[in-house]
Scaffold this active site. Structure first.
Site, PDB file in Angstrom:
ATOM      1  N   LEU A 112     -37.591  -7.313 -14.317  1.00 27.13           N
ATOM      2  CA  LEU A 112     -37.695  -8.609 -14.827  1.00 27.13           C
ATOM      3  C   LEU A 112     -39.010  -9.545 -14.293  1.00 27.13           C
ATOM      4  CD1 LEU A 112     -34.070  -9.678 -13.675  1.00 27.13           C
ATOM      5  CD2 LEU A 112     -34.821  -9.706 -15.929  1.00 27.13           C
ATOM      6  N   CYS A 159     -30.823   0.010  34.483  1.00 27.83           N
ATOM      7  CA  CYS A 159     -30.306   0.561  35.344  1.00 27.83           C
ATOM      8  C   CYS A 159     -31.422   1.929  36.112  1.00 27.83           C
ATOM      9  CB  CYS A 159     -28.919   0.968  35.449  1.00 27.83           C
ATOM     10  SG  CYS A 159     -28.732   2.415  34.189  1.00 27.83           S
ATOM     11  N   LYS A 184     -36.623 -16.287  -8.240  1.00 29.21           N
ATOM     12  CA  LYS A 184     -36.328 -15.807  -6.722  1.00 29.21           C
ATOM     13  C   LYS A 184     -36.013 -17.071  -5.636  1.00 29.21           C
ATOM     14  CE  LYS A 184     -37.584 -11.742  -5.782  1.00 29.21           C
ATOM     15  NZ  LYS A 184     -37.184 -10.491  -5.611  1.00 29.21           N
ATOM     16  N   TYR A 230       1.916   2.013  -3.558  1.00 30.71           N
ATOM     17  CA  TYR A 230       0.926   2.525  -3.958  1.00 30.71           C
ATOM     18  C   TYR A 230       0.720   3.800  -3.915  1.00 30.71           C
ATOM     19  CZ  TYR A 230      -3.656   3.063  -5.825  1.00 30.71           C
ATOM     20  OH  TYR A 230      -4.953   3.776  -6.669  1.00 30.71           O
ATOM     21  N   LYS A 260     -28.796 -12.949  -8.649  1.00 25.80           N
ATOM     22  CA  LYS A 260     -29.545 -11.586  -8.692  1.00 25.80           C
ATOM     23  C   LYS A 260     -28.929 -10.882  -7.513  1.00 25.80           C
ATOM     24  CE  LYS A 260     -33.936  -9.532  -9.537  1.00 25.80           C
ATOM     25  NZ  LYS A 260     -34.140  -8.597  -8.337  1.00 25.80           N
ATOM     26  N   GLU A 285     -24.840  -3.950 -11.250  1.00 31.64           N
ATOM     27  CA  GLU A 285     -25.383  -3.580  -9.951  1.00 31.64           C
ATOM     28  C   GLU A 285     -24.026  -3.110  -8.829  1.00 31.64           C
ATOM     29  OE1 GLU A 285     -28.508  -4.387  -9.820  1.00 31.64           O
ATOM     30  OE2 GLU A 285     -29.061  -4.679  -7.771  1.00 31.64           O
ATOM     31  N   ASP A 315     -28.366  -8.022  -4.788  1.00 31.97           N
ATOM     32  CA  ASP A 315     -29.255  -6.999  -4.297  1.00 31.97           C
ATOM     33  C   ASP A 315     -28.587  -5.598  -3.981  1.00 31.97           C
ATOM     34  OD1 ASP A 315     -31.678  -6.419  -3.250  1.00 31.97           O
ATOM     35  OD2 ASP A 315     -31.573  -7.545  -1.312  1.00 31.97           O
ATOM     36  N   CYS A 323     -33.461   4.359  31.463  1.00 28.32           N
ATOM     37  CA  CYS A 323     -32.867   3.188  31.008  1.00 28.32           C
ATOM     38  C   CYS A 323     -33.769   1.808  31.641  1.00 28.32           C
ATOM     39  CB  CYS A 323     -31.548   3.024  31.511  1.00 28.32           C
ATOM     40  SG  CYS A 323     -30.824   1.395  31.121  1.00 28.32           S
ATOM     41  N   GLU A 352     -27.218 -16.042 -13.747  1.00 31.05           N
ATOM     42  CA  GLU A 352     -26.448 -15.142 -12.944  1.00 31.05           C
ATOM     43  C   GLU A 352     -27.132 -14.805 -11.721  1.00 31.05           C
ATOM     44  OE1 GLU A 352     -26.526 -11.681 -15.168  1.00 31.05           O
ATOM     45  OE2 GLU A 352     -25.848 -12.597 -17.231  1.00 31.05           O
ATOM     46  N   TYR A 393     -20.756  -4.791 -10.078  1.00 21.59           N
ATOM     47  CA  TYR A 393     -20.654  -6.061 -10.915  1.00 21.59           C
ATOM     48  C   TYR A 393     -21.302  -5.859 -12.143  1.00 21.59           C
ATOM     49  CZ  TYR A 393     -19.216  -9.293  -7.140  1.00 21.59           C
ATOM     50  OH  TYR A 393     -18.477  -9.941  -6.334  1.00 21.59           O
ATOM     51  N   CYS A 408     -23.954   0.178  34.345  1.00 23.74           N
ATOM     52  CA  CYS A 408     -25.341  -0.216  33.925  1.00 23.74           C
ATOM     53  C   CYS A 408     -25.473  -1.744  33.650  1.00 23.74           C
ATOM     54  CB  CYS A 408     -25.778   0.438  32.660  1.00 23.74           C
ATOM     55  SG  CYS A 408     -27.290  -0.370  32.091  1.00 23.74           S
ATOM     56  N   ASP A 428       0.871  -1.258   0.042  1.00 19.46           N
ATOM     57  CA  ASP A 428       0.058   0.169   0.180  1.00 19.46           C
ATOM     58  C   ASP A 428       0.661   1.309  -0.023  1.00 19.46           C
ATOM     59  OD1 ASP A 428      -2.134  -1.676   0.125  1.00 19.46           O
ATOM     60  OD2 ASP A 428      -2.732  -1.213   2.022  1.00 19.46           O
ATOM     61  N   CYS A 478     -27.703   5.169  27.145  1.00 16.43           N
ATOM     62  CA  CYS A 478     -27.904   5.145  28.859  1.00 16.43           C
ATOM     63  C   CYS A 478     -26.290   5.629  28.791  1.00 16.43           C
ATOM     64  CB  CYS A 478     -28.227   3.849  29.461  1.00 16.43           C
ATOM     65  SG  CYS A 478     -27.623   3.670  30.948  1.00 16.43           S
TER      66      CYS A 478
HETATM   67  S1  IVH Z   1     -30.722  -7.827 -15.856  1.00 15.21           S
HETATM   68  C1  IVH Z   1     -33.076  -7.800 -18.572  1.00 15.21           C
HETATM   69  N1  IVH Z   1     -29.149  -9.187 -14.215  1.00 15.21           N
HETATM   70  O1  IVH Z   1     -32.732  -7.002 -10.979  1.00 15.21           O
HETATM   71  C2  IVH Z   1     -32.848  -6.641 -18.149  1.00 15.21           C
HETATM   72  N2  IVH Z   1     -30.629  -7.655 -13.396  1.00 15.21           N
HETATM   73  O2  IVH Z   1     -35.689  -6.532 -12.014  1.00 15.21           O
HETATM   74  C3  IVH Z   1     -32.972  -6.737 -16.395  1.00 15.21           C
HETATM   75  N3  IVH Z   1     -30.318  -7.325 -10.855  1.00 15.21           N
HETATM   76  O3  IVH Z   1     -33.113  -3.530 -11.246  1.00 15.21           O
HETATM   77  C4  IVH Z   1     -31.504  -6.752 -15.747  1.00 15.21           C
HETATM   78  N4  IVH Z   1     -28.845  -8.796 -10.777  1.00 15.21           N
HETATM   79  O4  IVH Z   1     -30.788  -4.247 -10.757  1.00 15.21           O
HETATM   80  C5  IVH Z   1     -30.120  -8.313 -14.257  1.00 15.21           C
HETATM   81  N5  IVH Z   1     -27.703 -10.464 -12.818  1.00 15.21           N
HETATM   82  C6  IVH Z   1     -28.480  -9.590 -13.141  1.00 15.21           C
HETATM   83  C7  IVH Z   1     -29.160  -8.983 -12.009  1.00 15.21           C
HETATM   84  C8  IVH Z   1     -29.953  -7.887 -12.421  1.00 15.21           C
HETATM   85  C9  IVH Z   1     -29.694  -8.087 -10.138  1.00 15.21           C
HETATM   86  C10 IVH Z   1     -31.636  -6.398 -10.699  1.00 15.21           C
HETATM   87  C11 IVH Z   1     -31.375  -5.147 -11.327  1.00 15.21           C
HETATM   88  C12 IVH Z   1     -32.773  -4.649 -11.722  1.00 15.21           C
HETATM   89  C13 IVH Z   1     -33.580  -5.731 -11.306  1.00 15.21           C
HETATM   90  C14 IVH Z   1     -34.424  -6.307 -12.493  1.00 15.21           C
END
Ligand code: IVH
Length: 674
Positions: free
Chosen positions: A86, A416, A319, A39, A119, A179, A121, A413, A117, A229, A436, A36, A431
């Site tokens: 989706l 206590c 899901k 860097y 999904k 995302e 969050d 509290c 892939e 990602y 306590c 580091d 508190c």
């Molecule tokens: S594809 C086909 N790929 O899910 C176009 N979306 O409901 C739709 N999300 O708001 C997006 N991982 O943020 C895609 N591997 C992934 C995803 C992804 C998370 C989220 C995306 C979007 C929501 C779609």
């Protein structure tokens, strides 16, 4: 001012290339090549030249990642191509139906090539590259119009600021979508620091990522550990690419982070297998996912299928089983934390949330509680996300019984009876009584936890009794307990007392990182404790270090450093440490795993399909002091090769890297010659 000469221009070019290269090695490949400090030296020199010759600053200079001054609000951005949502399926049967519709739509007789892939969050964003240069980044917004958050996105090291010349030439306009997430560990750490700073904690990693990205002051974004990602591009009419998986490969080559679980799957059965694999890996992942996205891989097929309203016909979100459940609030209680913070908690009629029994859910703080306007008797939706504490997300006001009253934070509290205060600008109520009993109980519990002194048998109930009976006033007292003192306690037979004393005795040799963690210094979680132990190696050195030098430790910011300083300067804590020593706690010298583990100094790359998710093998290797990199290079010692290893296997063969399978790894771990 003098004009920059050739030499400066050449140096600048070289510095930028170097910094970019090391950013990628560090943030994307997880395989840093320099320290580091080295860097920082490169980076500081870059800043110095740019300060001297501001006309040389370009938008793709890595210096532009450190954030810009506050802007008042975000400008609107029209997405050139709508950002879709989706359709959802929640079972294999529903996925079957999706697959049938796809086959019908394509008039296909055989199985469909899909790409699966996780999904993720987090928060969807779009990055626009013009002639290879990152020029515009925006949130998804309503799909058509988002917000311009370019300066904030520029602070993410996982977002390339410039693409290769070849790609720039082939697609002068490229829109990359993906995302932004915050890792669970980074989220926990961020909350620790916020708490130490008397700032309100964030509810979950998703909110933390969204909140961090939408900061008006991008230097705040820069300080938050966010990752991007990539999961696709906006358009499918890139003549030379004809499917999603080659797009992902291209993006990976361009320096984008592609999720490790992205894989192609033929038909329903392979997709279902990918789903099961992902679901079983889910709990161990350091980021939150809520399902799997399945996309038809070939772009010409995507085009034929088209979209209905806002969702494509060629993709679906499969899901995981619902992570929320409805139940009724039995009571609103107030719990007192280790540092005195009062947290409102809803006691619930017990309910199952994705297989886990939930009877309490956090309401985070008074503000959140008031926003929800939650009351005793309310019907609420609780959510459990990964290993995050369950929380109440919604109150069903229509089901509220008559004559309920809004709840207020108490002024005393609950433990206590000391007064509760809320200082200005602080979301937390506290508190302030250090003696306590509730705080002490939580401190003791933390001290004895698995990640701390690991004293088995010292759970919440026993901790409370020890405090009530005044046998323990601070954790150091544990090391003076006698069997005679323990036996009169509730449910304490001779054997149990002996086991506890043995566990306490054993814990006297607790290794340094866990010892530091156990002390409960504000902001010092497991990661920070590990860093401190690694840096100072003995407690004496750690204890005597001036605060200014603490901040020099990579990963220890000024807030944590100040917290450590305050903790060590406190007389009560000093006498506790003294008493721990007197009680036989050893404060062992720390020998870092990286130097002593069986795999110390060895770099691994993992490829192909293995019997467990890659994360499992990564942990295993790291637990023994090894490193895991994502790309094979001359520095790679071993390639851990599963079934169907692809380009990495070929590269390892070319470089003559030692190739091992799972049993080969096991053998390395079993070797007893070290
Ligand atoms: S594809 C086909 N790929 O899910 C176009 N979306 O409901 C739709 N999300 O708001 C997006 N991982 O943020 C895609 N591997 C992934 C995803 C992804 C998370 C989220 C995306 C979007 C929501 C779609």
């Amino acid at each position: 001012m003098a004009a920059p000469d050739e030499k400066i221009l050449a140096e600048l070019k070289k510095l930028r290339a170097e910094v970019n290269r090391h950013n990628r090695l560090y943030y994307v490949d997880d395989n840093p090549a320099i320290s580091d400090a080295e860097y920082d030296r490169l980076f500081d020199r870059l800043l110095e030249i740019e300060r001297q010759f501001p006309e040389l600053v370009t938008p793709d200079s890595p210096s532009q990642r450190i954030g810009a001054p506050v802007s008042r609000k975000f400008a609107a951005v029209q997405h050139r191509v709508q950002m879709l949502s989706l359709q959802k399926v929640t079972s294999k049967e529903e996925f079957d139906q999706f697959d049938r519709r796809v086959r019908e739509g394509l008039d296909a007789s055989g199985e469909i090539e899909y790409i699966t892939e996780p999904k993720l969050d987090g928060l969807a964003v779009e990055l626009v590259y013009e002639q290879g240069l990152f020029v515009l980044g925006s949130t998804r917004g309503d799909g058509r119009t988002g917000e311009n958050i370019t300066v904030n996105l520029r602070t993410l090291r996982t977002i390339p600021l410039r693409l290769s010349e070849e790609t720039a030439k082939r697609c002068p306009l490229l829109e990359v979508r993906g995302e932004v997430i915050m890792k669970k560990s980074a989220f926990a750490h961020l909350n620790d620091t916020l708490e130490a700073d008397n700032l309100p904690p964030l509810a979950n990693p998703r909110n933390a990522a969204a909140g961090s990205l939408r900061q008006l002051d991008s230097s705040v974004t820069a300080s938050r550990p966010l990752m991007f990602y990539a999961y696709g591009i906006s358009d499918t009419d890139l003549a030379y690419l004809d499917n999603q998986h080659t797009v992902m490969e291209l993006l990976r080559e361009e320096g984008f982070l592609i999720n490790e679980f992205v894989t192609t799957a033929t038909g329903v059965s392979e997709s279902a297998r990918a789903f099961e694999k992902l679901e079983s890996a889910r709990e161990q992942l350091d980021y939150e996912i809520d399902g799997m996205v399945v996309k038809v891989d070939r772009f010409n097929q995507q085009t034929i299928l088209g979209q209905i309203s806002r969702a494509p016909r060629w993709a679906v979100a499969w899901k995981f089983a619902a992570e929320t459940a409805q139940t009724v609030v039995e009571e609103i209680e107030f719990s007192v934390g280790r540092t005195g913070v009062i947290t409102p908690v809803a006691r619930l009629e017990p309910v199952q949330v994705s297989g886990v029994h939930v009877s309490h859910a956090t309401l985070h703080n008074a503000d959140r509680m008031q926003d929800l306007d939650i009351r005793k008797g309310d019907t609420v939706t609780v959510r459990r996300a990964g290993d995050v504490i369950p929380e109440v997300v919604e109150v069903d006001k229509a089901k509220r019984p008559a004559s309920t009253k809004a709840v207020k934070i108490p002024t005393e509290c609950p433990s206590c009876r000391g007064s509760i205060t809320r200082t200005e600008n602080e979301a937390a109520h506290r508190c302030l009584n250090p003696a306590c009993p509730a705080q002490l109980e939580r401190r003791l519990f933390h001290f004895a936890s698995k990640s701390g002194f690991d004293i088995e048998g010292l759970g919440g109930k026993l901790a409370r009794q020890l405090i009530d009976e005044k046998l323990v006033r601070n954790p150091a007292d544990l090391f003076f307990l006698t069997k005679e003192q323990l036996l009169p306690l509730d449910l304490m037979a001779d054997k149990k007392a002996q086991n506890l004393l043995d566990a306490i005795d054993h814990s006297r040799a607790t290794p340094l990182p866990r010892l530091i963690y156990a002390l409960g210094i504000p902001g010092v979680g497991e990661a920070a404790a590990g860093l401190l132990a690694g840096q100072f190696e003995t407690f004496e050195r750690f204890e005597n270090i001036p605060v200014e030098e603490l901040t020099a430790v990579d990963g220890i910011g000024p807030t944590i450093a100040a917290g450590i300083g305050d903790f060590l300067a406190n007389e009560g804590n000093q006498s506790m440490l003294k008493r721990m020593r007197k009680g036989g706690v050893q404060f062992p010298v720390f020998q870092s795993l990286a130097a002593t583990g069986k795999l110390a100094g060895k770099t691994f790359v993992i490829t192909g399909t293995l019997s467990q998710p890659r994360g499992y093998f990564k942990n295993l290797i790291e637990e023994h002091g090894g490193k895991v990199a994502s790309a094979v290079s001359a520095k790679t010692d071993y390639l851990l090769n599963g079934a169907d290893g692809g380009s990495k296997l070929a590269k390892a063969r070319k470089l003559g890297t030692t190739i091992i399978d799972e049993s080969g790894l096991q053998q390395l771990l079993n070797d007893t010659n070290d």
